[in-house]
Design a protein around this motif. Structure first.
Motif, PDB file in Angstrom:
ATOM      1  N   THR A   1       7.202  -9.510  -2.391  1.00 60.95           N
ATOM      2  CA  THR A   1       7.393  -9.749  -3.665  1.00 60.95           C
ATOM      3  C   THR A   1       7.652 -11.345  -3.863  1.00 60.95           C
ATOM      4  O   THR A   1       6.870 -12.029  -4.494  1.00 60.95           O
ATOM      5  N   SER A   2       8.515 -11.949  -3.134  1.00 62.75           N
ATOM      6  CA  SER A   2       8.688 -13.364  -3.082  1.00 62.75           C
ATOM      7  C   SER A   2       7.651 -14.096  -2.587  1.00 62.75           C
ATOM      8  O   SER A   2       7.462 -15.313  -3.297  1.00 62.75           O
ATOM      9  N   ARG A   3       6.746 -13.764  -1.618  1.00 61.13           N
ATOM     10  CA  ARG A   3       5.357 -14.428  -1.472  1.00 61.13           C
ATOM     11  C   ARG A   3       4.367 -14.449  -2.520  1.00 61.13           C
ATOM     12  O   ARG A   3       3.494 -15.376  -3.019  1.00 61.13           O
ATOM     13  N   GLY A   4       4.420 -13.382  -3.400  1.00 59.02           N
ATOM     14  CA  GLY A   4       3.564 -12.973  -4.268  1.00 59.02           C
ATOM     15  C   GLY A   4       3.848 -13.882  -5.611  1.00 59.02           C
ATOM     16  O   GLY A   4       3.077 -14.784  -6.211  1.00 59.02           O
ATOM     17  N   LEU A   5       5.159 -14.047  -5.643  1.00 64.67           N
ATOM     18  CA  LEU A   5       5.763 -14.906  -6.929  1.00 64.67           C
ATOM     19  C   LEU A   5       5.528 -16.556  -6.517  1.00 64.67           C
ATOM     20  O   LEU A   5       5.391 -17.263  -7.612  1.00 64.67           O
ATOM     21  N   ALA A   6       5.589 -16.742  -5.339  1.00 68.10           N
ATOM     22  CA  ALA A   6       5.501 -18.084  -5.061  1.00 68.10           C
ATOM     23  C   ALA A   6       3.767 -18.518  -5.472  1.00 68.10           C
ATOM     24  O   ALA A   6       3.670 -19.731  -5.366  1.00 68.10           O
ATOM     25  N   THR A   7       3.233 -17.847  -5.549  1.00 69.43           N
ATOM     26  CA  THR A   7       1.619 -18.158  -5.741  1.00 69.43           C
ATOM     27  C   THR A   7       1.346 -18.150  -7.075  1.00 69.43           C
ATOM     28  O   THR A   7       0.246 -18.414  -7.770  1.00 69.43           O
ATOM     29  N   VAL A   8       2.317 -17.812  -8.147  1.00 63.62           N
ATOM     30  CA  VAL A   8       2.211 -17.667  -9.575  1.00 63.62           C
ATOM     31  C   VAL A   8       2.362 -19.010 -10.141  1.00 63.62           C
ATOM     32  O   VAL A   8       3.207 -19.750  -9.804  1.00 63.62           O
TER      33      VAL A   8
ATOM     34  N   TYR B   1      18.466 -13.509   2.709  1.00 60.92           N
ATOM     35  CA  TYR B   1      17.697 -12.990   3.746  1.00 60.92           C
ATOM     36  C   TYR B   1      16.133 -13.026   3.638  1.00 60.92           C
ATOM     37  O   TYR B   1      15.226 -13.721   4.174  1.00 60.92           O
ATOM     38  N   ALA B   2      15.953 -12.533   2.529  1.00 65.41           N
ATOM     39  CA  ALA B   2      14.379 -12.152   2.284  1.00 65.41           C
ATOM     40  C   ALA B   2      13.694 -13.460   1.856  1.00 65.41           C
ATOM     41  O   ALA B   2      12.441 -13.546   1.952  1.00 65.41           O
ATOM     42  N   VAL B   3      14.514 -14.427   1.168  1.00 69.07           N
ATOM     43  CA  VAL B   3      13.624 -15.717   0.844  1.00 69.07           C
ATOM     44  C   VAL B   3      14.182 -16.819   1.843  1.00 69.07           C
ATOM     45  O   VAL B   3      14.131 -17.851   1.447  1.00 69.07           O
ATOM     46  N   ASP B   4      14.821 -16.402   2.868  1.00 68.11           N
ATOM     47  CA  ASP B   4      14.861 -17.457   3.900  1.00 68.11           C
ATOM     48  C   ASP B   4      16.069 -18.501   3.563  1.00 68.11           C
ATOM     49  O   ASP B   4      15.904 -19.635   3.410  1.00 68.11           O
ATOM     50  N   ALA B   5      17.047 -18.041   2.812  1.00 68.13           N
ATOM     51  CA  ALA B   5      18.342 -18.745   2.180  1.00 68.13           C
ATOM     52  C   ALA B   5      19.462 -18.544   2.962  1.00 68.13           C
ATOM     53  O   ALA B   5      20.380 -18.314   2.329  1.00 68.13           O
ATOM     54  N   VAL B   6      19.480 -18.261   4.352  1.00 66.81           N
ATOM     55  CA  VAL B   6      20.614 -17.951   4.860  1.00 66.81           C
ATOM     56  C   VAL B   6      20.763 -19.011   6.145  1.00 66.81           C
ATOM     57  O   VAL B   6      19.727 -19.521   6.478  1.00 66.81           O
TER      58      VAL B   6
ATOM     59  N   CYS C   1      20.076  -0.269   9.883  1.00 64.41           N
ATOM     60  CA  CYS C   1      20.114   0.146   8.588  1.00 64.41           C
ATOM     61  C   CYS C   1      18.642   0.366   8.066  1.00 64.41           C
ATOM     62  O   CYS C   1      17.812  -0.872   7.895  1.00 64.41           O
ATOM     63  N   ASP C   2      18.050   1.250   8.134  1.00 69.42           N
ATOM     64  CA  ASP C   2      16.261   1.287   7.524  1.00 69.42           C
ATOM     65  C   ASP C   2      16.290   1.342   6.129  1.00 69.42           C
ATOM     66  O   ASP C   2      15.366   0.670   5.830  1.00 69.42           O
ATOM     67  N   ALA C   3      17.269   1.445   5.217  1.00 71.14           N
ATOM     68  CA  ALA C   3      17.097   1.396   4.042  1.00 71.14           C
ATOM     69  C   ALA C   3      16.998  -0.352   3.789  1.00 71.14           C
ATOM     70  O   ALA C   3      16.237  -0.903   2.766  1.00 71.14           O
ATOM     71  N   CYS C   4      17.910  -1.137   4.414  1.00 74.96           N
ATOM     72  CA  CYS C   4      17.787  -2.476   4.319  1.00 74.96           C
ATOM     73  C   CYS C   4      16.306  -2.985   4.962  1.00 74.96           C
ATOM     74  O   CYS C   4      15.642  -3.787   4.287  1.00 74.96           O
ATOM     75  N   TRP C   5      15.807  -2.340   5.886  1.00 76.32           N
ATOM     76  CA  TRP C   5      14.681  -2.865   6.564  1.00 76.32           C
ATOM     77  C   TRP C   5      13.555  -2.613   5.455  1.00 76.32           C
ATOM     78  O   TRP C   5      12.654  -3.732   5.229  1.00 76.32           O
ATOM     79  N   ASP C   6      13.369  -1.523   4.607  1.00 74.57           N
ATOM     80  CA  ASP C   6      12.443  -1.259   3.454  1.00 74.57           C
ATOM     81  C   ASP C   6      12.511  -2.285   2.411  1.00 74.57           C
ATOM     82  O   ASP C   6      11.600  -2.676   1.913  1.00 74.57           O
ATOM     83  N   GLU C   7      13.807  -2.433   2.153  1.00 81.50           N
ATOM     84  CA  GLU C   7      14.227  -3.333   0.916  1.00 81.50           C
ATOM     85  C   GLU C   7      14.028  -4.770   1.244  1.00 81.50           C
ATOM     86  O   GLU C   7      13.103  -5.439   0.698  1.00 81.50           O
ATOM     87  N   VAL C   8      14.106  -5.304   2.632  1.00 80.52           N
ATOM     88  CA  VAL C   8      13.684  -6.562   2.751  1.00 80.52           C
ATOM     89  C   VAL C   8      12.148  -6.711   2.973  1.00 80.52           C
ATOM     90  O   VAL C   8      11.837  -7.868   2.532  1.00 80.52           O
TER      91      VAL C   8
END
Length: 55
Positions: A43-50, A10-15, A30-37
């Motif tokens: 992180t994934s947006r940052g990696l996309a610029t490397v 879900y975080a990388v829009d692969a669903v 689920c607050d834990a999943c909300w924070d993790e997402v």
């Protein structure tokens, strides 16, 4: 399907639409999943610029 299993995809829009609906429903409870997402999206947006090192 377990909502937790979709977290990374879900975080990388692969669903697909069904998985997105399932996970977004899970996020509402689920607050834990909300924070993790949120963290994974940043992180994934940052990696996309490397850029890879020059050869």
């Amino acid at each position: 399907m377990d909502g937790h299993a979709l977290l990374g995809a879900y975080a990388v829009d692969a669903v697909d639409d069904r998985e997105r609906w399932t996970f977004e429903r899970h996020l509402g409870t689920c607050d834990a999943c909300w924070d993790e997402v949120a963290s994974l999206i940043v992180t994934s947006r940052g990696l996309a610029t490397v850029r890879p090192p020059a050869s």
